[in-house]
Design a protein around this motif. Structure first.
Motif, PDB file in Angstrom:
ATOM      1  N   ILE A  56       5.533  21.830  14.382  1.00  0.00           N
ATOM      2  CA  ILE A  56       5.925  20.526  13.859  1.00  0.00           C
ATOM      3  C   ILE A  56       7.419  20.637  13.602  1.00  0.00           C
ATOM      4  O   ILE A  56       7.873  21.553  12.920  1.00  0.00           O
ATOM      5  N   ILE A  58      10.406  18.441  12.148  1.00  0.00           N
ATOM      6  CA  ILE A  58      10.841  17.238  11.444  1.00  0.00           C
ATOM      7  C   ILE A  58      12.367  17.285  11.342  1.00  0.00           C
ATOM      8  O   ILE A  58      12.920  18.183  10.710  1.00  0.00           O
ATOM      9  N   PHE A  82       9.853  14.937  15.265  1.00  0.00           N
ATOM     10  CA  PHE A  82      10.188  13.699  14.565  1.00  0.00           C
ATOM     11  C   PHE A  82      11.701  13.604  14.418  1.00  0.00           C
ATOM     12  O   PHE A  82      12.357  14.611  14.130  1.00  0.00           O
ATOM     13  N   ALA A 103      11.816  10.165   8.189  1.00  0.00           N
ATOM     14  CA  ALA A 103      10.913  11.291   7.888  1.00  0.00           C
ATOM     15  C   ALA A 103      10.161  11.119   6.573  1.00  0.00           C
ATOM     16  O   ALA A 103       9.074  11.667   6.403  1.00  0.00           O
ATOM     17  N   THR A 104      10.719  10.353   5.646  1.00  0.00           N
ATOM     18  CA  THR A 104      10.056  10.187   4.342  1.00  0.00           C
ATOM     19  C   THR A 104       9.043   9.045   4.339  1.00  0.00           C
ATOM     20  O   THR A 104       8.341   8.851   3.352  1.00  0.00           O
ATOM     21  N   HIS A 106       6.777   8.317   7.116  1.00  0.00           N
ATOM     22  CA  HIS A 106       5.664   8.469   8.057  1.00  0.00           C
ATOM     23  C   HIS A 106       4.351   8.700   7.307  1.00  0.00           C
ATOM     24  O   HIS A 106       4.342   9.306   6.246  1.00  0.00           O
ATOM     25  N   ASP A 107       3.268   8.256   7.885  1.00  0.00           N
ATOM     26  CA  ASP A 107       1.933   8.580   7.388  1.00  0.00           C
ATOM     27  C   ASP A 107       1.491   9.842   8.131  1.00  0.00           C
ATOM     28  O   ASP A 107       0.832   9.772   9.168  1.00  0.00           O
ATOM     29  N   TYR A 108       1.889  10.998   7.614  1.00  0.00           N
ATOM     30  CA  TYR A 108       1.640  12.266   8.306  1.00  0.00           C
ATOM     31  C   TYR A 108       0.148  12.547   8.454  1.00  0.00           C
ATOM     32  O   TYR A 108      -0.282  13.086   9.474  1.00  0.00           O
ATOM     33  N   LYS A 109      -0.639  12.186   7.467  1.00  0.00           N
ATOM     34  CA  LYS A 109      -2.086  12.412   7.562  1.00  0.00           C
ATOM     35  C   LYS A 109      -2.651  11.672   8.779  1.00  0.00           C
ATOM     36  O   LYS A 109      -3.373  12.255   9.586  1.00  0.00           O
ATOM     37  N   ILE A 111      -0.934  10.543  11.429  1.00  0.00           N
ATOM     38  CA  ILE A 111      -0.331  11.095  12.654  1.00  0.00           C
ATOM     39  C   ILE A 111      -1.015  12.400  13.043  1.00  0.00           C
ATOM     40  O   ILE A 111      -1.372  12.606  14.202  1.00  0.00           O
ATOM     41  N   PHE A 112      -1.215  13.286  12.074  1.00  0.00           N
ATOM     42  CA  PHE A 112      -1.829  14.584  12.375  1.00  0.00           C
ATOM     43  C   PHE A 112      -3.267  14.420  12.842  1.00  0.00           C
ATOM     44  O   PHE A 112      -3.695  15.082  13.780  1.00  0.00           O
ATOM     45  N   LEU A 124       6.764  25.458  11.385  1.00  0.00           N
ATOM     46  CA  LEU A 124       7.162  24.184  10.795  1.00  0.00           C
ATOM     47  C   LEU A 124       8.662  24.228  10.576  1.00  0.00           C
ATOM     48  O   LEU A 124       9.164  25.094   9.856  1.00  0.00           O
TER      49      LEU A 124
END
Length: 134
Positions: A56, A58, A82, A103-104, A106-109, A111-112, A124
């Motif tokens: 990942i 970012i 990202f 970057a602050t 995003h809905d990372y959950k 997306i992942f 990471l």
């Protein structure tokens, strides 16, 4: 009597000494690196140059220049990158998925989960600054 360094302090010295030696090594050996300070070579060296890892990234920046994960794709790694700006047609030049935006925010959950990110992420990289937060 000279006080002895604790094991933890000795470990910190070793780790920082290792980093310095590694950076000197890559500068003398002319190893190909795409990252700004050899982060890609450092992580590959520490992990033993594995194939098929997952990253990942970012704040990925340019697809090739000063990029911490470009070299990993040469070892058949995949991942998600990202950035707030798509430098030099990033999504066309790289194999990994590219996600554009702040970057602050995003809905990372989501997306992942929707990208089937594995439970183990091998590397990471987070490199964001004020420009990444627009």
């Amino acid at each position: 009597m000279t006080p002895q360094k604790s094991e933890q302090a000795q470990g910190r010295w070793f780790e920082s000494n290792y980093v310095i030696k590694f950076l000197l090594y890559i500068s003398y050996m002319n190893e190909e690196t795409y990252s700004q300070a050899g982060q890609d070579l450092f992580v590959m060296n520490v992990l033993g140059y594995p194939k098929n890892g997952y990253f990942i990234d970012i704040g990925c920046n340019d697809p090739d220049i000063d990029n911490n994960t470009r070299l990993l794709e040469d070892f058949d790694w995949t991942g998600i990158s990202f950035d707030f700006y798509e430098f030099r047609n990033f999504s066309e030049r790289r194999k990994c998925k590219f996600i554009l935006g702040d970057a602050t925010k995003h809905d990372y959950k989501f997306i992942f989960e929707s990208s089937s990110v594995p439970k183990v992420i091998d590397y990471l990289s987070i490199d964001i600054d004020a420009l990444s937060l627009v």
